[in-house]
Design a protein around this motif. Structure first.
Motif, PDB file in Angstrom:
ATOM      1  N   MET B  56       1.074  -1.572  -0.155  1.00  0.00           N
ATOM      2  CA  MET B  56       0.102  -0.241  -0.119  1.00  0.00           C
ATOM      3  C   MET B  56       0.765   1.254  -0.312  1.00  0.00           C
ATOM      4  O   MET B  56       2.142   0.932   0.678  1.00  0.00           O
ATOM      5  CB  MET B  56      -0.443  -0.028   0.800  1.00  0.00           C
ATOM      6  CG  MET B  56      -1.775   1.622   1.119  1.00  0.00           C
ATOM      7  SD  MET B  56      -2.674   1.024   2.553  1.00  0.00           S
ATOM      8  CE  MET B  56      -4.538  -0.062   2.491  1.00  0.00           C
ATOM      9  N   CYS B  57      -0.012   2.322  -0.995  1.00  0.00           N
ATOM     10  CA  CYS B  57       1.522   3.334  -0.973  1.00  0.00           C
ATOM     11  C   CYS B  57       0.240   4.270  -1.306  1.00  0.00           C
ATOM     12  O   CYS B  57      -1.288   4.953  -1.841  1.00  0.00           O
ATOM     13  CB  CYS B  57       2.380   3.512  -2.309  1.00  0.00           C
ATOM     14  SG  CYS B  57       3.564   5.078  -1.744  1.00  0.00           S
ATOM     15  N   ASN B  58       0.902   5.873  -0.692  1.00  0.00           N
ATOM     16  CA  ASN B  58      -0.074   6.751  -1.049  1.00  0.00           C
ATOM     17  C   ASN B  58       0.004   7.096  -2.171  1.00  0.00           C
ATOM     18  O   ASN B  58      -1.027   8.288  -3.471  1.00  0.00           O
ATOM     19  CB  ASN B  58      -0.358   8.338   0.179  1.00  0.00           C
ATOM     20  CG  ASN B  58       0.981   8.457   0.527  1.00  0.00           C
ATOM     21  OD1 ASN B  58       2.327   7.712  -0.065  1.00  0.00           O
ATOM     22  ND2 ASN B  58       2.082   9.863   0.041  1.00  0.00           N
ATOM     23  N   THR B  60       1.593   6.437  -6.727  1.00  0.00           N
ATOM     24  CA  THR B  60       1.285   5.721  -7.820  1.00  0.00           C
ATOM     25  C   THR B  60       3.107   6.484  -8.506  1.00  0.00           C
ATOM     26  O   THR B  60       2.467   6.617  -9.874  1.00  0.00           O
ATOM     27  CB  THR B  60      -0.114   5.345  -8.714  1.00  0.00           C
ATOM     28  OG1 THR B  60      -0.398   7.057  -8.859  1.00  0.00           O
ATOM     29  CG2 THR B  60      -0.830   4.696  -7.627  1.00  0.00           C
ATOM     30  N   CYS B  61       3.605   6.028  -8.472  1.00  0.00           N
ATOM     31  CA  CYS B  61       4.667   6.578  -9.336  1.00  0.00           C
ATOM     32  C   CYS B  61       5.316   5.746 -10.538  1.00  0.00           C
ATOM     33  O   CYS B  61       5.167   4.373 -10.130  1.00  0.00           O
ATOM     34  CB  CYS B  61       6.072   6.665  -9.058  1.00  0.00           C
ATOM     35  SG  CYS B  61       6.699   7.380  -6.703  1.00  0.00           S
ATOM     36  N   SER B  62       5.196   6.421 -12.014  1.00  0.00           N
ATOM     37  CA  SER B  62       5.766   5.710 -13.268  1.00  0.00           C
ATOM     38  C   SER B  62       6.590   4.016 -13.139  1.00  0.00           C
ATOM     39  O   SER B  62       6.444   3.561 -13.954  1.00  0.00           O
ATOM     40  CB  SER B  62       5.645   6.548 -13.920  1.00  0.00           C
ATOM     41  OG  SER B  62       6.605   7.257 -13.865  1.00  0.00           O
ATOM     42  N   HIS B  63       7.430   4.721 -12.421  1.00  0.00           N
ATOM     43  CA  HIS B  63       8.290   3.661 -12.546  1.00  0.00           C
ATOM     44  C   HIS B  63       8.541   2.279 -11.390  1.00  0.00           C
ATOM     45  O   HIS B  63       9.381   2.267 -11.521  1.00  0.00           O
ATOM     46  CB  HIS B  63      10.260   4.797 -12.299  1.00  0.00           C
ATOM     47  CG  HIS B  63      10.392   4.722 -10.846  1.00  0.00           C
ATOM     48  ND1 HIS B  63       9.412   5.856  -9.886  1.00  0.00           N
ATOM     49  CD2 HIS B  63      11.277   4.111  -9.855  1.00  0.00           C
ATOM     50  CE1 HIS B  63       9.926   6.151  -9.333  1.00  0.00           C
ATOM     51  NE2 HIS B  63      10.885   5.287  -9.001  1.00  0.00           N
ATOM     52  N   CYS B  64       7.408   2.494 -10.527  1.00  0.00           N
ATOM     53  CA  CYS B  64       7.405   1.720  -9.414  1.00  0.00           C
ATOM     54  C   CYS B  64       7.762   0.169  -9.723  1.00  0.00           C
ATOM     55  O   CYS B  64       6.933  -0.551 -10.401  1.00  0.00           O
ATOM     56  CB  CYS B  64       5.935   1.650  -8.490  1.00  0.00           C
ATOM     57  SG  CYS B  64       6.266   1.236  -7.153  1.00  0.00           S
ATOM     58  N   HIS B  65       8.891  -0.513  -8.945  1.00  0.00           N
ATOM     59  CA  HIS B  65       9.204  -1.939  -9.465  1.00  0.00           C
ATOM     60  C   HIS B  65       8.332  -2.516  -8.900  1.00  0.00           C
ATOM     61  O   HIS B  65       7.972  -3.913  -8.569  1.00  0.00           O
ATOM     62  CB  HIS B  65      10.465  -1.521  -9.179  1.00  0.00           C
ATOM     63  CG  HIS B  65      11.197  -1.730  -7.423  1.00  0.00           C
ATOM     64  ND1 HIS B  65      11.910  -1.395  -7.226  1.00  0.00           N
ATOM     65  CD2 HIS B  65      10.919  -3.483  -6.740  1.00  0.00           C
ATOM     66  CE1 HIS B  65      11.565  -1.613  -6.099  1.00  0.00           C
ATOM     67  NE2 HIS B  65      10.995  -2.439  -5.994  1.00  0.00           N
TER      68      HIS B  65
HETATM   69  S1  SF4 Z   1       7.835   3.991  -5.920  1.00  0.00           S
HETATM   70 FE1  SF4 Z   1       5.975   2.969  -5.370  1.00  0.00          FE
HETATM   71  S2  SF4 Z   1       6.360   1.977  -2.787  1.00  0.00           S
HETATM   72 FE2  SF4 Z   1       7.518   4.161  -3.765  1.00  0.00          FE
HETATM   73  S3  SF4 Z   1       6.056   6.231  -3.266  1.00  0.00           S
HETATM   74 FE3  SF4 Z   1       5.907   5.463  -5.862  1.00  0.00          FE
HETATM   75  S4  SF4 Z   1       4.430   3.939  -5.826  1.00  0.00           S
HETATM   76 FE4  SF4 Z   1       5.222   4.225  -3.880  1.00  0.00          FE
END
Ligand code: SF4
Ligand code: SF4
Lengths: 111, 345
Positions: B56-58, B60-65
């Motif tokens: 769970m995260c606040n 939603t980054c585009s590169h998030c692995h």
């Molecule tokens: S990289 Fe992924 S886990 Fe890190 S802040 Fe962005 S969405 Fe959240």
């Protein structure tokens, strides 16, 4: 018809030029590597110069290569565009400064 | 919706194992190692326990692995958290590296951190904080003090020192919130030259290219963040984007996959194989499975052992075990190399 000019895949084959003349090819690539090494100018500065020159000589391979190189050196897009304008200014200046030649010639031939 | 938007793991592995890697265009990672006479990569004495306590995260980054986001419900249970504590007590672990998602969103996060401090001899606790969580809700406002009280080492992503690149990668408004959060952390003593509260930042490229030189970028980040916002921090880690999960989606959708893999392969640096983080780290999933690293966790490549959970694995028995590798590993060995603590070569 398949486009045989400026195929981006060809950039990867650049080093193949040594196949037909190893000595000169190797000399060129060694020289190239030395030129771009960190020196009195940083490799970041050199990359920006290369990007500007790439545009002036209108080499699509070099433009691709030095845009990516710039990104890998943390160069920002505004810096890249400024560099391109430097190249463009010199190139257009070089055109325009010939206008003096034209004026000289015109004046000489006119009464 | 609780489901990930990224392609499933078998599809990712299929892409990484086939195509350019099976038609002779590029060598497999194991072939590359052989080519330069590097023996199998094996585990050494364990130092770092990395725990992914939930997706769970606040943001939603585009590169998030991890493919994390507000709708992901996967979360480490109390049973697994307690077992991880026992592992820390039973084994000599120097560092615990807590990640997610946003680990602070786990309901037992604070309890768990305090327990590590009370019950174990672990010296360093890293929390991978995305910064914006500190401002996301009133209940998180006291996090800077909590971090300081528990001597947490904070490692946070900040893709760039300007708004545009940061927001493109991590979402609109993230840059401004990150700056505010960094100020809060500075206020309680983080990142100051004379303080022992460490605050490190992570840069990863905002696209299909390798990161710049870590040292010169750190100088630039320090200069910019101090001049523009009076923000201080300790080190900058540059991290290469690995071709998995959301970043792999991006590479394929933007038609950059092949060129990116060619870049990683052509910049293979044998020296980087000496310090690969998977050698002295294990990564534990929310379910309690054990992996060689967080990336393998995302590809579900479990450690090379039948006993691959926190409940049945003997950690000391992992030394000399072969590490599970695939073509994504090229991301750790390109150029100056890459790990969760920045460059390695
Ligand atoms: S990289 Fe992924 S886990 Fe890190 S802040 Fe962005 S969405 Fe959240
Ligand atoms: S992705 Fe990197 S850290 Fe993980 S197993 Fe491969 S080389 Fe090791």
């Amino acid at each position: 018809m398949k486009n045989e000019y400026y195929n981006s895949e060809d950039l990867k084959k650049f080093t193949n030029i040594t196949d037909w003349n190893k000595e000169l090819g190797d000399k060129f690539f060694n020289y190239y590597e030395s030129v771009f090494a960190e020196g009195k100018l940083s490799s970041r500065e050199k990359s920006l110069i290369a990007l500007a020159v790439s545009h002036v000589v209108q080499c699509p391979y070099c433009i691709d290569a030095y845009t990516k190189d710039g990104l890998e050196k943390g160069v920002e897009k505004e810096e890249m565009m400024e560099a391109v304008h430097v190249g463009a200014a010199i190139k257009s200046g070089a055109v325009l400064v010939h206008g003096v030649q034209m004026m000289n010639r015109y004046n000489k031939l006119s009464m | 919706m609780n489901k990930s938007r990224t392609m499933n793991v078998s599809k990712q592995l299929d892409i990484l194992n086939n195509g350019i890697f099976s038609n002779g265009k590029l060598p497999l990672f194991k072939e590359k190692l052989k080519e330069v006479n590097i023996p199998d990569i094996k585990k050494v004495q364990l130092k770092i326990l990395q725990l992914n306590i939930g997706y769970m995260c606040n943001q939603t980054c585009s590169h998030c692995h991890v493919d994390a986001g507000p709708n992901r419900k996967e979360m480490m249970s109390l049973k697994v958290l307690n077992r991880c504590l026992s592992l820390m007590i039973e084994n000599k672990i120097e560092t615990v590296d807590i990640t997610g998602g946003a680990p602070e969103m786990h309901p037992n996060f604070k309890w768990f951190v305090k327990r590590i401090r009370e019950k174990t001899k672990v010296d360093e606790i890293i929390v991978r904080s995305n910064l914006t969580i500190i401002l996301a809700n009133k209940k998180f406002f006291d996090l800077p003090n909590f971090f300081a009280d528990n001597r947490i080492h904070i490692i946070s992503s900040l893709p760039f020192y300007n708004r545009e690149k940061t927001d493109n990668q991590r979402g609109k408004g993230v840059f401004d919130k990150s700056i505010l959060a960094l100020k809060e952390l500075n206020k309680v003593g983080y990142g100051k030259a004379n303080s022992n509260l460490k605050l490190d930042l992570v840069y990863n490229p905002s696209g299909a290219f390798l990161p710049p030189d870590q040292e010169s970028l750190e100088t630039k980040f320090k200069e910019k963040l101090y001049n523009d916002f009076k923000i201080e921090f300790n080190n900058l880690f540059t991290i290469t984007n690995l071709p998995i999960s959301r970043f792999l989606d991006y590479l394929i959708a933007s038609d950059n996959y092949e060129e990116y893999m060619e870049t990683l392969v052509s910049r293979f640096n044998p020296n980087a194989t000496k310090e690969l983080m998977c050698k002295n780290t294990i990564s534990i999933s929310w379910e309690g499975y054990i992996y060689d690293c967080d990336f393998n966790q995302m590809l579900d490549l479990k450690i090379n052992s039948k006993n691959n959970t926190v409940f049945n694995c003997k950690i000391e028995g992992l030394v000399d075990k072969k590490i599970e590798i695939s073509q994504h590993c090229y991301g750790c060995t390109a150029g100056a190399g890459s790990s969760c603590q920045g460059t390695i070569a």
